[in-house]
Design an enzyme around this catalytic site. Structure first.
Site, PDB file in Angstrom:
ATOM      1  N   PRO A   9      86.881  27.015  50.352  1.00 34.09           N
ATOM      2  CA  PRO A   9      85.689  26.246  50.008  1.00 34.09           C
ATOM      3  C   PRO A   9      85.826  24.741  50.183  1.00 34.09           C
ATOM      4  CG  PRO A   9      86.699  27.244  48.053  1.00 34.09           C
ATOM      5  CD  PRO A   9      87.348  27.853  49.247  1.00 34.09           C
ATOM      6  N   ASN A  10      84.752  24.173  50.683  1.00 38.86           N
ATOM      7  CA  ASN A  10      84.576  22.719  50.865  1.00 38.86           C
ATOM      8  C   ASN A  10      85.375  22.141  52.036  1.00 38.86           C
ATOM      9  OD1 ASN A  10      82.824  22.375  48.526  1.00 38.86           O
ATOM     10  ND2 ASN A  10      84.650  22.803  47.324  1.00 38.86           N
ATOM     11  N   ARG A  17      84.303  14.617  53.244  1.00 43.93           N
ATOM     12  CA  ARG A  17      84.608  14.839  51.829  1.00 43.93           C
ATOM     13  C   ARG A  17      85.811  14.000  51.390  1.00 43.93           C
ATOM     14  NH1 ARG A  17      88.170  20.007  50.033  1.00 43.93           N
ATOM     15  NH2 ARG A  17      87.922  19.750  47.800  1.00 43.93           N
ATOM     16  N   TYR A  22      91.514  13.332  51.735  1.00 43.55           N
ATOM     17  CA  TYR A  22      91.648  14.346  52.795  1.00 43.55           C
ATOM     18  C   TYR A  22      91.597  13.765  54.217  1.00 43.55           C
ATOM     19  CZ  TYR A  22      90.957  17.422  48.824  1.00 43.55           C
ATOM     20  OH  TYR A  22      91.097  18.053  47.612  1.00 43.55           O
ATOM     21  N   ASN A  75      94.563  27.790  53.971  1.00 44.61           N
ATOM     22  CA  ASN A  75      94.357  26.783  52.940  1.00 44.61           C
ATOM     23  C   ASN A  75      93.269  27.351  52.031  1.00 44.61           C
ATOM     24  OD1 ASN A  75      93.728  24.667  51.278  1.00 44.61           O
ATOM     25  ND2 ASN A  75      93.694  23.121  52.892  1.00 44.61           N
ATOM     26  N   ALA A  78      90.259  25.285  46.574  1.00 44.52           N
ATOM     27  CA  ALA A  78      90.232  25.422  45.111  1.00 44.52           C
ATOM     28  C   ALA A  78      90.645  26.819  44.649  1.00 44.52           C
ATOM     29  CB  ALA A  78      88.837  25.081  44.591  1.00 44.52           C
ATOM     30  N   HIS A  81      94.101  27.763  43.000  1.00 40.58           N
ATOM     31  CA  HIS A  81      94.446  27.608  41.588  1.00 40.58           C
ATOM     32  C   HIS A  81      93.768  28.648  40.701  1.00 40.58           C
ATOM     33  CE1 HIS A  81      95.667  23.876  43.400  1.00 40.58           C
ATOM     34  NE2 HIS A  81      94.405  23.572  43.706  1.00 40.58           N
ATOM     35  N   ASP A  88      96.091  38.855  45.495  1.00 38.71           N
ATOM     36  CA  ASP A  88      96.312  40.301  45.684  1.00 38.71           C
ATOM     37  C   ASP A  88      96.096  40.710  47.134  1.00 38.71           C
ATOM     38  OD1 ASP A  88      96.927  40.652  43.028  1.00 38.71           O
ATOM     39  OD2 ASP A  88      94.996  41.534  42.468  1.00 38.71           O
ATOM     40  N   GLU A 100     100.904  28.872  53.590  1.00 35.53           N
ATOM     41  CA  GLU A 100      99.843  28.173  52.861  1.00 35.53           C
ATOM     42  C   GLU A 100      99.914  26.679  53.165  1.00 35.53           C
ATOM     43  OE1 GLU A 100      98.936  29.474  48.883  1.00 35.53           O
ATOM     44  OE2 GLU A 100      99.000  27.423  48.131  1.00 35.53           O
ATOM     45  N   HIS A 102      98.283  22.769  52.229  1.00 37.43           N
ATOM     46  CA  HIS A 102      97.435  21.850  51.474  1.00 37.43           C
ATOM     47  C   HIS A 102      97.527  20.479  52.120  1.00 37.43           C
ATOM     48  CE1 HIS A 102      96.513  24.811  48.555  1.00 37.43           C
ATOM     49  NE2 HIS A 102      97.802  25.125  48.495  1.00 37.43           N
ATOM     50  N   ILE A 103      96.387  19.916  52.368  1.00 34.55           N
ATOM     51  CA  ILE A 103      96.334  18.594  53.004  1.00 34.55           C
ATOM     52  C   ILE A 103      96.925  17.554  52.056  1.00 34.55           C
ATOM     53  CG2 ILE A 103      94.751  16.847  53.899  1.00 34.55           C
ATOM     54  CD1 ILE A 103      92.815  19.323  54.458  1.00 34.55           C
ATOM     55  N   ARG A 109      98.814  15.546  41.961  1.00 34.21           N
ATOM     56  CA  ARG A 109      97.416  15.333  41.581  1.00 34.21           C
ATOM     57  C   ARG A 109      97.172  15.836  40.143  1.00 34.21           C
ATOM     58  NH1 ARG A 109      93.465  17.246  46.156  1.00 34.21           N
ATOM     59  NH2 ARG A 109      92.028  16.016  44.844  1.00 34.21           N
ATOM     60  N   ARG A 113      95.854  21.318  39.439  1.00 32.79           N
ATOM     61  CA  ARG A 113      96.186  21.638  40.837  1.00 32.79           C
ATOM     62  C   ARG A 113      97.673  21.937  41.030  1.00 32.79           C
ATOM     63  NH1 ARG A 113      91.416  19.988  43.644  1.00 32.79           N
ATOM     64  NH2 ARG A 113      90.448  18.266  42.521  1.00 32.79           N
TER      65      ARG A 113
HETATM   66  C1  DQA Z   1      93.425  21.399  48.875  1.00 37.30           C
HETATM   67  C2  DQA Z   1      93.861  21.076  47.445  1.00 37.30           C
HETATM   68  C3  DQA Z   1      93.009  21.816  46.432  1.00 37.30           C
HETATM   69  O1  DQA Z   1      93.431  21.493  45.108  1.00 37.30           O
HETATM   70  C4  DQA Z   1      91.561  21.433  46.578  1.00 37.30           C
HETATM   71  O2  DQA Z   1      90.749  22.185  45.691  1.00 37.30           O
HETATM   72  C5  DQA Z   1      91.065  21.544  47.983  1.00 37.30           C
HETATM   73  C6  DQA Z   1      91.941  21.140  49.073  1.00 37.30           C
HETATM   74  C7  DQA Z   1      94.189  20.566  49.927  1.00 37.30           C
HETATM   75  O3  DQA Z   1      94.147  20.941  51.098  1.00 37.30           O
HETATM   76  O4  DQA Z   1      94.810  19.557  49.590  1.00 37.30           O
HETATM   77  O5  DQA Z   1      89.914  21.864  48.216  1.00 37.30           O
HETATM   78  O6  DQA Z   1      93.701  22.758  49.141  1.00 37.30           O
END
Ligand code: DQA
Length: 147
Positions: A9-10, A17, A22, A75, A78, A81, A88, A100, A102-103, A109, A113
């Protein structure tokens, strides 16, 4: 060889964003860079960005039935977490290596998170290297798959 690249998401809003966290690179730019790397080694990529947990779970489940892949870059955003369901689903296809990404550096943070539910279900995790982390993840996966 086929690698599935999932963004949660997002992340469709990358570049727009919270650019201070990011960066300014869009998801299309990230996917283009990954595609260049994949093309150079004859690897096929499938991209999925979804804001919906169930869509991500459905795609991971399909790995075990009619849409197999050799590796996963994910990735979960959110859902990292919060999502027992994605954790699963990753465990269900644990024979397929997953990295996995994470940017941002989730460890530096907000405290909510700091924990990743999904990372223990993955082969490894890259965090805090900006969007370059996707490239390192793909390269790591290609090395693992070569073995
Ligand atoms: C994220 C870190 C997450 O905590 C956050 O909710 C994101 C982006 C990252 O790529 O740093 O949406 O996964």
């Amino acid at each position: 060889m086929k690698v599935l690249v999932i963004n949660g998401p997002n992340l469709g809003l990358l570049g727009v964003r919270e650019p201070d966290i990011y960066g300014n690179t869009t998801l299309a730019d990230v996917e283009k860079r990954l595609q260049e790397i994949a093309d150079s080694v004859n690897c096929t990529l499938e991209f999925l960005q979804s804001n919906h947990e169930g869509v991500i779970v459905d795609r991971l489940n399909a790995i075990l039935t009619d849409e197999p892949v050799d590796g996963i870059v994910i990735n979960p955003a959110a859902y990292t977490h919060t999502s027992v369901a994605i954790t699963d689903a990753l465990r269900a296809c644990s024979k397929v290596p997953a990295i996995e990404v994470h940017i941002s550096n989730i460890s530096s943070r907000e405290s909510f998170r700091h924990e990743s539910l999904t990372a223990p279900a993955c082969t490894g995790m890259i965090a805090g290297l900006g969007v370059n982390g996707y490239e390192w993840a793909l390269r790591a996966l290609l090395k693992i798959l070569k073995k």
